[in-house]
Design a protein around this motif. Sequence first.
Motif, PDB file in Angstrom:
ATOM      1  N   ALA A   1       0.828  -1.207   0.000  1.00 58.66           N
ATOM      2  CA  ALA A   1       0.000   0.000   0.000  1.00 58.66           C
ATOM      3  C   ALA A   1       0.860   1.254   0.000  1.00 58.66           C
ATOM      4  O   ALA A   1       0.544   2.237  -0.680  1.00 58.66           O
ATOM      5  N   LEU A   2       1.960   1.233   0.735  1.00 58.00           N
ATOM      6  CA  LEU A   2       2.862   2.383   0.753  1.00 58.00           C
ATOM      7  C   LEU A   2       3.481   2.617  -0.622  1.00 58.00           C
ATOM      8  O   LEU A   2       3.532   3.744  -1.121  1.00 58.00           O
ATOM      9  N   ARG A   3       3.934   1.544  -1.248  1.00 59.06           N
ATOM     10  CA  ARG A   3       4.545   1.680  -2.570  1.00 59.06           C
ATOM     11  C   ARG A   3       3.512   2.150  -3.603  1.00 59.06           C
ATOM     12  O   ARG A   3       3.822   2.976  -4.460  1.00 59.06           O
ATOM     13  N   ALA A   4       2.300   1.644  -3.498  1.00 60.16           N
ATOM     14  CA  ALA A   4       1.265   2.037  -4.441  1.00 60.16           C
ATOM     15  C   ALA A   4       0.904   3.509  -4.294  1.00 60.16           C
ATOM     16  O   ALA A   4       0.510   4.161  -5.268  1.00 60.16           O
ATOM     17  N   SER A   5       1.057   4.046  -3.075  1.00 59.20           N
ATOM     18  CA  SER A   5       0.733   5.452  -2.847  1.00 59.20           C
ATOM     19  C   SER A   5       1.933   6.368  -3.073  1.00 59.20           C
ATOM     20  O   SER A   5       1.848   7.568  -2.835  1.00 59.20           O
ATOM     21  N   GLY A   6       3.047   5.795  -3.527  1.00 57.64           N
ATOM     22  CA  GLY A   6       4.216   6.612  -3.859  1.00 57.64           C
ATOM     23  C   GLY A   6       5.182   6.838  -2.725  1.00 57.64           C
ATOM     24  O   GLY A   6       6.119   7.634  -2.849  1.00 57.64           O
ATOM     25  N   VAL A   7       4.998   6.145  -1.596  1.00 55.94           N
ATOM     26  CA  VAL A   7       5.925   6.272  -0.466  1.00 55.94           C
ATOM     27  C   VAL A   7       7.074   5.290  -0.677  1.00 55.94           C
ATOM     28  O   VAL A   7       6.876   4.076  -0.657  1.00 55.94           O
ATOM     29  N   ASN A   8       8.273   5.813  -0.876  1.00 58.42           N
ATOM     30  CA  ASN A   8       9.436   4.965  -1.178  1.00 58.42           C
ATOM     31  C   ASN A   8      10.426   4.867  -0.022  1.00 58.42           C
ATOM     32  O   ASN A   8      11.595   4.533  -0.233  1.00 58.42           O
ATOM     33  N   THR A   9       9.969   5.155   1.200  1.00 60.55           N
ATOM     34  CA  THR A   9      10.836   5.035   2.370  1.00 60.55           C
ATOM     35  C   THR A   9      11.420   3.626   2.432  1.00 60.55           C
ATOM     36  O   THR A   9      10.674   2.644   2.362  1.00 60.55           O
ATOM     37  N   PRO A  10      12.748   3.477   2.567  1.00 58.83           N
ATOM     38  CA  PRO A  10      13.333   2.139   2.655  1.00 58.83           C
ATOM     39  C   PRO A  10      12.702   1.328   3.786  1.00 58.83           C
ATOM     40  O   PRO A  10      12.475   1.846   4.883  1.00 58.83           O
ATOM     41  N   ALA A  11      12.417   0.060   3.507  1.00 63.26           N
ATOM     42  CA  ALA A  11      11.750  -0.800   4.490  1.00 63.26           C
ATOM     43  C   ALA A  11      12.479  -2.127   4.607  1.00 63.26           C
ATOM     44  O   ALA A  11      12.901  -2.706   3.599  1.00 63.26           O
ATOM     45  N   ILE A  12      12.622  -2.594   5.844  1.00 58.73           N
ATOM     46  CA  ILE A  12      13.206  -3.913   6.085  1.00 58.73           C
ATOM     47  C   ILE A  12      12.208  -4.738   6.877  1.00 58.73           C
ATOM     48  O   ILE A  12      11.664  -4.279   7.877  1.00 58.73           O
ATOM     49  N   PHE A  13      11.931  -5.941   6.401  1.00 54.39           N
ATOM     50  CA  PHE A  13      11.077  -6.847   7.160  1.00 54.39           C
ATOM     51  C   PHE A  13      11.910  -7.488   8.266  1.00 54.39           C
ATOM     52  O   PHE A  13      13.024  -7.968   8.026  1.00 54.39           O
TER      53      PHE A  13
END
Length: 225
Positions: free
Chosen positions: A65-77
Amino acid sequence: MRILIIEDDQRTSEYVVKGLSEAGHLAEALADGRDALVHATHTDYDVLVVDRMLPGLDGLSLVRALRASGVNTPAIFLTSIGGVNDRVDGLEAGADDYLVKPFAFSELLARVNALGRRPAVQAEKTVLKVADLELDMARRTVRRGGQKIDLQPREFTLLEVLMRNEGRVVTRTMLLERVWDFHFDPKTSVVETHISRLRAKIDKPFEVALLYTVRSTGYSIHAPL
């Protein structure tokens, strides 16, 4: 760095927040996926640390959902779900890294620091077009000439890879790696079978072909020359 930890296990959350704070970072924590989606969408974070099993909204859906809304903050699972396919799912959902529990905090810190050093990513196009063929990654839809085309998930990924390389030849080896995550030749006709199915859906019902076979090399998608 400002870091958001999305983790519903209180002990793990407190442990990570404490360690990151001691390392000089500004660390915040949330336990609910939906709350995290709102915060991460409206607040500038440098890195997100995300568990996969979350109440409200699971980690995979959150990152998608974040990527689809244009949020590209680096994420680590940061999760106990650690199978090969699980890691692939996490990375394909849009995460930048994947660390399995139990974990060493020193490794988590090193990975978070590495993500924070990456240059900012420009917003990626969510709609790909080749002639009258359109693929919308956010909505997971494909249309040609305004007509909706239903694709299976693997067919969708295959088409995405081809369209991202419009006008260039994509080899069978490249498709095995990018679509099936095979780093070896499985000695099957899986690529050819899926290309045939894809061609039947995006080309055969229409007058003009867009998907071409480059003999002994691979495949290419482009408007007719």
